[in-house]
Design a protein around this motif. Structure first.
Motif, mmCIF file in Angstrom:
data_model
loop_
_atom_site.group_PDB
_atom_site.id
_atom_site.type_symbol
_atom_site.label_atom_id
_atom_site.label_comp_id
_atom_site.label_asym_id
_atom_site.label_seq_id
_atom_site.Cartn_x
_atom_site.Cartn_y
_atom_site.Cartn_z
ATOM 1 N N UNK A 147 29.997 59.504 61.934
ATOM 2 C CA UNK A 147 30.533 60.833 61.633
ATOM 3 C C UNK A 147 31.915 61.045 62.248
ATOM 4 N N UNK A 148 32.173 60.376 63.375
ATOM 5 C CA UNK A 148 33.445 60.598 64.063
ATOM 6 C C UNK A 148 34.619 60.026 63.273
ATOM 7 N N UNK A 149 34.466 58.829 62.715
ATOM 8 C CA UNK A 149 35.580 58.180 62.004
ATOM 9 C C UNK A 149 36.063 59.030 60.830
ATOM 10 N N UNK A 150 35.193 59.413 59.886
ATOM 11 C CA UNK A 150 35.685 60.254 58.781
ATOM 12 C C UNK A 150 36.075 61.650 59.238
ATOM 13 N N UNK A 151 35.418 62.166 60.313
ATOM 14 C CA UNK A 151 35.768 63.496 60.805
ATOM 15 C C UNK A 151 37.189 63.556 61.326
ATOM 16 N N UNK A 152 37.584 62.535 62.100
ATOM 17 C CA UNK A 152 38.946 62.490 62.623
ATOM 18 C C UNK A 152 39.954 62.317 61.491
ATOM 19 N N UNK A 153 39.620 61.470 60.507
ATOM 20 C CA UNK A 153 40.520 61.274 59.367
ATOM 21 C C UNK A 153 40.674 62.569 58.578
ATOM 22 N N UNK A 154 39.576 63.294 58.401
ATOM 23 C CA UNK A 154 39.621 64.555 57.661
ATOM 24 C C UNK A 154 40.507 65.571 58.368
ATOM 25 N N UNK A 155 40.394 65.646 59.699
ATOM 26 C CA UNK A 155 41.218 66.594 60.463
ATOM 27 C C UNK A 155 42.692 66.262 60.320
ATOM 28 N N UNK A 156 43.018 64.975 60.353
ATOM 29 C CA UNK A 156 44.409 64.551 60.211
ATOM 30 C C UNK A 156 44.953 64.895 58.824
ATOM 31 N N UNK A 157 44.147 64.660 57.802
ATOM 32 C CA UNK A 157 44.594 64.937 56.434
ATOM 33 C C UNK A 157 44.729 66.435 56.196
ATOM 34 N N UNK A 158 43.796 67.217 56.718
ATOM 35 C CA UNK A 158 43.884 68.677 56.535
ATOM 36 C C UNK A 158 45.131 69.243 57.182
ATOM 37 N N UNK A 159 45.556 68.651 58.298
ATOM 38 C CA UNK A 159 46.765 69.154 58.966
ATOM 39 C C UNK A 159 48.021 68.781 58.189
#
Length: 301
Positions: free
Chosen positions: A62-74
């Motif tokens: 969950x951490x890997x896609x979660x961090x990627x999602x946060x980066x993309x949303x920003x």
């Protein structure tokens, strides 16, 4: 399932570059971005020996896609991001995932120099088994400096996108491949460069010295054939500027050369439903391994 652009994510720099490219593509298409992190569960005896409990496996999945999602949303606040961890083997899961998406995006590692790019067994298998378009994105910095995520097929902030390149087989043109290329050029407001490579028939080699004009005649015939194939799409997409390049020699080499200044290269792959082997065809294979731009492989009958 609603339409999405999907990226296969494993936490590597290659997949992060693919996610960045996919976010821009989702923005162009006005679609949500789906981050699919495929993780292989560790067998229980192995997990126990390395003290990797199921809860810890779940945490990293969950951490890997979660961090990627946060980066993309920003970086892309207008793009809806969907996170989806899926257990299993990537080469089995991703072809299934692709059935419910408009576009599947994967990463590829640069090897440098003449060695080109490493597609890998997973990428090769997924491309050969997926009937939806698959885009392979390079993780190298084409400018020689900066973040690979910024440079993976990125367009300048102000200037128009670089050209979209498509390989055209005038003897067996496919509507699906050509339509995909025109749509991508239209979304970007980019020039579409249609590349056709043709080989001089062996028996003509003996006639050329005696008739130097024969080579010119053949070139004109091949150029006319390319123009004929593209005419219906020129009429359908009048706002897309088209540059036609018909040259003797290897189609793969001409496409790789054209990719140096491209935002995307589009090639086709004939669908083979045999359970044995995974093939992409010699031209597509060469372009996948040597073109510096992102490569879209469009499956067709």
């Amino acid at each position: 399932m609603s339409r999405t652009v999907t990226v296969g994510l494993d936490g590597s720099p290659e997949s992060r570059a693919a996610a960045e490219w996919a976010a821009r593509e989702a923005e162009l298409r006005g679609l949500p971005l789906r981050l699919v992190h495929v993780w292989e569960p560790v067998p229980e005896p192995v997990a126990e020996s390395v003290q990797l409990a199921p809860a810890r496996q779940k945490h990293w999945s969950e951490r890997i896609p979660g961090e990627a999602a946060a980066r993309i949303r920003s970086r892309h606040p207008g793009v809806e991001v969907i996170v989806e961890p899926v257990p299993g083997r990537p080469m089995d899961v991703l072809p299934e995932v692709a059935k419910g998406t408009d576009l599947l995006v994967l990463g590829s590692r640069g090897l440098g120099g003449l060695r080109g790019f490493l597609v890998g067994s997973v990428g090769t298998s997924v491309i050969a088994r997926t009937e939806m378009p698959v885009v392979l994105v390079r993780s190298v910095d084409r400018t020689g400096a900066g973040d690979a995520e910024e440079s993976a097929g990125a367009a300048p902030a102000v200037a128009a996108y670089p050209p979209v390149v498509v390989g055209v087989d005038t003897e067996r043109p496919d509507d699906t491949v050509i339509t995909f290329a025109f749509e991508e050029a239209a979304r970007r407001g980019a020039v579409l460069k249609a590349v056709h490579g043709w080989t001089l028939p062996a028996y003509y080699a003996y006639a050329l010295p005696a008739d130097p004009g024969l080579g010119t005649e053949l070139s004109e015939q091949e150029a006319a054939a390319l123009a004929t194939v593209l005419r219906p799409w020129r009429e359908k997409y009048p706002d897309v500027e088209v540059v036609e390049e018909s040259r003797s020699g290897s189609a793969a080499r001409h496409l790789v050369d054209a990719a140096r200044d491209a935002s995307l290269v589009v090639v086709g792959r004939r669908i083979r439903r045999s359970p044995f082997g995974a093939r992409t065809g010699p031209v597509t294979h060469a372009v996948l391994h040597h073109a510096v731009a992102p490569v879209a492989v469009v499956a067709h009958d």
